[in-house]
Every structure is written in C-alpha cells, then in structure tokens.
Design a protein around this motif. Structure first.
Motif, PDB file in Angstrom:
ATOM      1  N   UNK A   1       0.851  -1.178   0.000  1.00  0.00           N
ATOM      2  CA  UNK A   1       0.000   0.000   0.000  1.00  0.00           C
ATOM      3  C   UNK A   1       0.893   1.237   0.000  1.00  0.00           C
ATOM      4  N   UNK A   2       0.578   2.195  -0.857  1.00  0.00           N
ATOM      5  CA  UNK A   2       1.364   3.421  -0.908  1.00  0.00           C
ATOM      6  C   UNK A   2       1.041   4.294   0.291  1.00  0.00           C
ATOM      7  N   UNK A   3       1.979   5.143   0.635  1.00  0.00           N
ATOM      8  CA  UNK A   3       1.804   5.993   1.815  1.00  0.00           C
ATOM      9  C   UNK A   3       0.669   6.987   1.650  1.00  0.00           C
ATOM     10  N   UNK A   4       0.509   7.543   0.450  1.00  0.00           N
ATOM     11  CA  UNK A   4      -0.465   8.615   0.272  1.00  0.00           C
ATOM     12  C   UNK A   4      -1.674   8.218  -0.561  1.00  0.00           C
ATOM     13  N   UNK A   5      -1.676   7.014  -1.107  1.00  0.00           N
ATOM     14  CA  UNK A   5      -2.787   6.601  -1.969  1.00  0.00           C
ATOM     15  C   UNK A   5      -3.310   5.243  -1.531  1.00  0.00           C
ATOM     16  N   UNK A   6      -4.546   4.980  -1.838  1.00  0.00           N
ATOM     17  CA  UNK A   6      -5.141   3.683  -1.483  1.00  0.00           C
ATOM     18  C   UNK A   6      -4.957   2.714  -2.649  1.00  0.00           C
ATOM     19  N   UNK A   7      -3.717   2.319  -2.866  1.00  0.00           N
ATOM     20  CA  UNK A   7      -3.379   1.356  -3.914  1.00  0.00           C
ATOM     21  C   UNK A   7      -2.546   0.254  -3.303  1.00  0.00           C
ATOM     22  N   UNK A   8      -2.302  -0.759  -4.086  1.00  0.00           N
ATOM     23  CA  UNK A   8      -1.548  -1.899  -3.586  1.00  0.00           C
ATOM     24  C   UNK A   8      -2.480  -3.031  -3.214  1.00  0.00           C
ATOM     25  N   UNK A   9      -1.925  -4.043  -2.598  1.00  0.00           N
ATOM     26  CA  UNK A   9      -2.688  -5.212  -2.174  1.00  0.00           C
ATOM     27  C   UNK A   9      -3.329  -5.953  -3.351  1.00  0.00           C
ATOM     28  N   UNK A  10      -2.618  -6.005  -4.481  1.00  0.00           N
ATOM     29  CA  UNK A  10      -3.140  -6.706  -5.662  1.00  0.00           C
ATOM     30  C   UNK A  10      -3.332  -8.187  -5.378  1.00  0.00           C
ATOM     31  N   UNK A  11      -2.389  -8.795  -4.635  1.00  0.00           N
ATOM     32  CA  UNK A  11      -2.530 -10.212  -4.315  1.00  0.00           C
ATOM     33  C   UNK A  11      -3.868 -10.458  -3.629  1.00  0.00           C
ATOM     34  N   UNK A  12      -4.177  -9.652  -2.639  1.00  0.00           N
ATOM     35  CA  UNK A  12      -5.415  -9.808  -1.885  1.00  0.00           C
ATOM     36  C   UNK A  12      -6.635  -9.523  -2.770  1.00  0.00           C
ATOM     37  N   UNK A  13      -6.596  -8.450  -3.533  1.00  0.00           N
ATOM     38  CA  UNK A  13      -7.743  -8.066  -4.351  1.00  0.00           C
ATOM     39  C   UNK A  13      -8.058  -9.077  -5.444  1.00  0.00           C
ATOM     40  N   UNK A  14      -7.031  -9.738  -5.972  1.00  0.00           N
ATOM     41  CA  UNK A  14      -7.257 -10.718  -7.038  1.00  0.00           C
ATOM     42  C   UNK A  14      -7.298 -12.156  -6.533  1.00  0.00           C
ATOM     43  N   UNK A  15      -7.195 -12.339  -5.227  1.00  0.00           N
ATOM     44  CA  UNK A  15      -7.277 -13.675  -4.653  1.00  0.00           C
ATOM     45  C   UNK A  15      -6.048 -14.533  -4.910  1.00  0.00           C
ATOM     46  N   UNK A  16      -4.882 -13.914  -4.998  1.00  0.00           N
ATOM     47  CA  UNK A  16      -3.644 -14.638  -5.246  1.00  0.00           C
ATOM     48  C   UNK A  16      -3.008 -14.982  -3.900  1.00  0.00           C
ATOM     49  N   UNK A  17      -2.659 -16.233  -3.725  1.00  0.00           N
ATOM     50  CA  UNK A  17      -2.007 -16.652  -2.487  1.00  0.00           C
ATOM     51  C   UNK A  17      -0.547 -16.230  -2.467  1.00  0.00           C
ATOM     52  N   UNK A  18       0.094 -16.410  -1.336  1.00  0.00           N
ATOM     53  CA  UNK A  18       1.499 -16.028  -1.170  1.00  0.00           C
ATOM     54  C   UNK A  18       2.417 -16.798  -2.116  1.00  0.00           C
ATOM     55  N   UNK A  19       1.950 -17.932  -2.643  1.00  0.00           N
ATOM     56  CA  UNK A  19       2.771 -18.719  -3.567  1.00  0.00           C
ATOM     57  C   UNK A  19       2.887 -18.057  -4.941  1.00  0.00           C
ATOM     58  N   UNK A  20       2.054 -17.059  -5.207  1.00  0.00           N
ATOM     59  CA  UNK A  20       2.125 -16.312  -6.460  1.00  0.00           C
ATOM     60  C   UNK A  20       1.506 -17.039  -7.637  1.00  0.00           C
ATOM     61  N   UNK A  21       1.620 -16.446  -8.794  1.00  0.00           N
ATOM     62  CA  UNK A  21       1.099 -17.041 -10.012  1.00  0.00           C
ATOM     63  C   UNK A  21       1.725 -16.349 -11.219  1.00  0.00           C
ATOM     64  N   UNK A  22       1.497 -16.903 -12.383  1.00  0.00           N
ATOM     65  CA  UNK A  22       1.885 -16.242 -13.630  1.00  0.00           C
ATOM     66  C   UNK A  22       0.605 -15.842 -14.351  1.00  0.00           C
ATOM     67  N   UNK A  23       0.655 -14.716 -15.009  1.00  0.00           N
ATOM     68  CA  UNK A  23      -0.489 -14.242 -15.792  1.00  0.00           C
ATOM     69  C   UNK A  23       0.053 -13.808 -17.147  1.00  0.00           C
ATOM     70  N   UNK A  24      -0.511 -14.362 -18.189  1.00  0.00           N
ATOM     71  CA  UNK A  24      -0.131 -13.982 -19.545  1.00  0.00           C
ATOM     72  C   UNK A  24      -1.223 -13.056 -20.073  1.00  0.00           C
ATOM     73  N   UNK A  25      -0.836 -11.824 -20.385  1.00  0.00           N
ATOM     74  CA  UNK A  25      -1.786 -10.810 -20.831  1.00  0.00           C
ATOM     75  C   UNK A  25      -1.493 -10.469 -22.287  1.00  0.00           C
ATOM     76  N   UNK A  26      -2.520 -10.541 -23.114  1.00  0.00           N
ATOM     77  CA  UNK A  26      -2.362 -10.210 -24.528  1.00  0.00           C
ATOM     78  C   UNK A  26      -2.202  -8.703 -24.699  1.00  0.00           C
TER      79      UNK A  26
END
Length: 126
Positions: A73-98
């Motif tokens: 999470x950034x100090x001045x903005x409400x961003x970050x926590x992508x893992x939590x928002x997308x339901x990604x566990x601590x083990x991570x994942x790969x995403x291929x985006x066209x």
C-alpha cells in the motif's frame, strides 16, 4: 525468490519460444515483456539481485526498473494489495496478458510448459 528465479531461468533458456521471440531483431509480432509483482516489502528486495528477465539492460537506456512492482500500500494513496484483491495466495502465479489487455492464461510459477504450450498453439518461428 527461489521459484521466481527458477521461472526466469526456464523462460530465458535458449530453446524456449518466449526467449526465441524476444531474441529476434526484426519481427512484426514484437516482444514478450515480463513484469514482476512481488509481495515482499519493497525495501527488502534488492533489484540487482533479481533475474535479468525482470530488469533487462539496454546499452542506450540502462536497466529497465519499470518492470518490478511491490504489492504494498502506498503511503499517500489507497493502492496496492493486488494479491489480496485478485485472490492470489502467497505462492504467487503467472499471468499472460495479450496486447489488447485480455488475460489469456493464469498459471502457477512452476508451470513453464503451460506458457510454452499456449504460445506454441498460434506462434511459430521460421
């Protein structure tokens, strides 16, 4: 970090389709860019210890640090926590985006073959 390094090593092998596409000097297809979104605290990761797949070096531009992001999470903005928002566990994942921003594949950090198989279904190098 071990799994991230193994992923980079596998995708960087000479014979992989990902590497062969990126090594071509002239191709209308373009390149496959890799980005890393890690869940470790930003200050705990030394960028120069990451695989060069994620911080490539260009003779004219230097290192490309814009491909590594910390999921904090950034100090001045409400961003970050992508893992939590997308339901990604601590083990991570790969995403291929066209290029059109469509998510084409989601896999584990260890499923190198799935990326090669997916790309191999429609990309060939002559």
């Amino acid at each position: 970090m071990i799994r991230v390094k193994r992923l980079a090593s596998e995708l960087s092998r000479d014979e992989t389709l990902v590497n062969r596409i990126n090594q071509r000097d002239h191709d209308c297809v373009g390149k496959i860019s890799t980005y890393l979104v890690h869940c470790a605290p930003r200050k705990s990761v030394d960028l120069m210890e990451l695989p060069k797949l994620f911080i490539p070096f260009d003779e004219n531009l230097g290192y490309d640090y814009w491909r590594v992001f910390a999921d904090e999470e950034l100090y001045s903005e409400k961003r970050g926590r992508a893992y939590q928002q997308y339901g990604i566990g601590a083990e991570g994942c790969t995403v291929l985006v066209r290029p059109d921003q469509h998510v084409a594949l989601i896999g584990t950090l260890d499923d190198f073959a799935a990326i090669e198989l997916f790309l191999g279904n429609f990309m060939t190098l002559v």
